[in-house]
Write an enzyme that holds these catalytic residues in place. Sequence first.
Site, PDB file in Angstrom:
ATOM      1  CG  HIS A  27      -0.583   0.110   2.491  1.00 57.69           C
ATOM      2  ND1 HIS A  27       0.158  -0.668   3.302  1.00 57.69           N
ATOM      3  CD2 HIS A  27      -0.335   1.611   3.173  1.00 57.69           C
ATOM      4  CE1 HIS A  27       0.452  -0.115   4.498  1.00 57.69           C
ATOM      5  NE2 HIS A  27       0.187   1.149   4.335  1.00 57.69           N
ATOM      6  CD  GLU A  65       4.041   1.494  11.806  1.00 58.10           C
ATOM      7  OE1 GLU A  65       2.755   1.361  11.689  1.00 58.10           O
ATOM      8  OE2 GLU A  65       4.616   0.338  11.851  1.00 58.10           O
ATOM      9  CE  LYS A  99       1.662   4.868   3.347  1.00 58.50           C
ATOM     10  NZ  LYS A  99       0.739   5.097   4.493  1.00 58.50           N
ATOM     11  CE  LYS A 119       4.461  -2.596  13.981  1.00 58.09           C
ATOM     12  NZ  LYS A 119       3.385  -1.814  13.187  1.00 58.09           N
ATOM     13  CG  HIS A 145       5.363  -1.058   3.588  1.00 56.22           C
ATOM     14  ND1 HIS A 145       4.559  -1.375   2.490  1.00 56.22           N
ATOM     15  CD2 HIS A 145       4.866  -1.139   4.730  1.00 56.22           C
ATOM     16  CE1 HIS A 145       3.508  -2.169   3.012  1.00 56.22           C
ATOM     17  NE2 HIS A 145       3.592  -1.898   4.530  1.00 56.22           N
TER      18      HIS A 145
HETATM   19  C1  BG6 Z   1       1.740  -2.562   7.301  1.00 58.99           C
HETATM   20  C2  BG6 Z   1       2.229  -3.334   8.335  1.00 58.99           C
HETATM   21  O1  BG6 Z   1       1.961  -3.004   6.202  1.00 58.99           O
HETATM   22  O2  BG6 Z   1       1.870  -1.070   7.343  1.00 58.99           O
HETATM   23  C3  BG6 Z   1       1.921  -2.676   9.644  1.00 58.99           C
HETATM   24  O3  BG6 Z   1       1.836  -4.701   8.481  1.00 58.99           O
HETATM   25  C4  BG6 Z   1       2.151  -1.183   9.836  1.00 58.99           C
HETATM   26  O4  BG6 Z   1       2.724  -3.304  10.849  1.00 58.99           O
HETATM   27  C5  BG6 Z   1       1.636  -0.372   8.508  1.00 58.99           C
HETATM   28  O5  BG6 Z   1       1.769  -0.641  10.888  1.00 58.99           O
HETATM   29  C6  BG6 Z   1       1.753   0.877   8.289  1.00 58.99           C
HETATM   30  O6  BG6 Z   1       1.090   1.682   7.610  1.00 58.99           O
HETATM   31  P1  BG6 Z   1       0.985   3.231   7.296  1.00 58.99           P
HETATM   32  O7  BG6 Z   1       0.300   3.388   6.377  1.00 58.99           O
HETATM   33  O8  BG6 Z   1       0.036   3.504   8.490  1.00 58.99           O
HETATM   34  O9  BG6 Z   1       2.274   3.742   7.409  1.00 58.99           O
END
Ligand code: BG6
Length: 482
Positions: free
Chosen positions: A170, A208, A174, A330, A232
């Site tokens: 994903h 995060e 963005k 995290k 990512h």
């Molecule tokens: C996900 C992970 O793919 O991406 C998660 O599995 C993570 O652990 C998340 O929290 C973060 O996505 P975003 O869009 O909130 O940065």
Amino acid sequence: TPVPPFDLVIFGAGGDLALRKLFPALAQRNEEGVLPEESRILGIVRKAEDVEGLPNEVAKKLKDSGLPADRIAAFLHRLTMVQMDALKPETYAALKTALGDSDRVRSFYLSTPPDLFIPICENLSKAEILTPTSRVILEKPLGRDLASARAINDAVAKILPESRTYRIDHYLGKETVQNLLVLRFANTLFERSWSSRDIDNVQITVAETVGLEQRAGYYDKAGHLRDMVQNHVLQLLCLFAIEPPNLLEADAVRDEKVRVLKALRPIVGPDVQRYTVRGQYGPGVAEGARAKGYVDELGQLSNTETFVAIRCEIDTWRWAGVPIFLRTGKRLAQRYSEIAVTFKPVPHSIFGAAPGCDQLNANRLVIRLQPDDGVQLQLMMKVPGSGKLKIVPRQLDLRYDTAFGVRSPDAYERLLTDVIRGDQTLFMRRDEVEQAWSWIDPILAGWQEYYPQPHRYAAGSWGPSQAIGLIEREGRSWADPE
Ligand code: BG6
């Protein structure tokens, strides 16, 4: 523009991702008039109580986001729950009946652990549910190493061609990530200095504040390297570093990304101790409140990492000699993700001897993904006044919200409709995912042998001090958020 009429089947509809991201993204697209009237969303649930319970949960989620009741009802109207066990072929009859024999584009979103990908695809095929235009969407992480990723890709390829297999990451959906290509290839300014000639170092941070959340079962087995870096962070690195593709076309872009991954210098054996840092959060204070450590949240001992920092290098003419620092974790001090590009200092400072002159900071370009997505360029400026010359760093600051005055769509809003439209540009091709695993596997193996225990860091900090050592050893420092 509306997408073609579709049926979207979501396996794992009761899961965290579907509830937090997929349904809200689809509801948003519904509001924008992008989903044609006859299109449907089918949620696969295992438990009978979810057939009624899940739509209520979806409704609650949408209500919390401010959607009016009549619009929630309009969205729920599209939703059909199908109770079945994805592992039991005999239960697919229910899905077949629910789908009927329409000629709408059928897409199957596998929002499940990767070990279900093969059985679900096989069962869909055996039950003759797949049509000649059906697509399958595979959520990350695709497998847990190169071998398992290959096994999934091989098995899926027997059922669906690559052109109808959508491996989702994903981060590619963005806005700022898509803008990275525009920033680089629609402007001449940066591209000319986008190399070791002018760039001193690159830092990619995905920080995060959240901890384990409700995902202990998955996350503790995966760990942060598989959860965030393999996909990512490496995707961000690829888009940052690729050579210009000749067209904005799925394979042209993906060919270039694979080249970057192939040129990433492997980190093998004891080198993991030098070039990587593993961390796990202990207790601390996060977002103003006392926070438990990872093992307390988990309820058992674990050596799973929740933080990773890596120093890497891309062995190409363009990038040779530019250290690239990756950092993600995290329960860090702040939620922010960015790519910070620090340029080389001026070759000679004419201000060096000027009294009152600060040190000249190198220019820095920051591509901010979240929050406050936008682009900042740090320049050195003269402080106004007729006294002694004083030079300070200041930002050219372009924020998406103020620059465009429109809401930045969530990544899934874009990606889900791309699947229905049949556009694979923002999805990972098989060789990309496998190449990424080829780089990750030796790090995992090296950790097992040379680095089995992560360093502790306090929840709410910036990670273990070793991550600071990793960069400071090379005379650089992390670009913390402004
Ligand atoms: C996900 C992970 O793919 O991406 C998660 O599995 C993570 O652990 C998340 O929290 C973060 O996505 P975003 O869009 O909130 O940065």
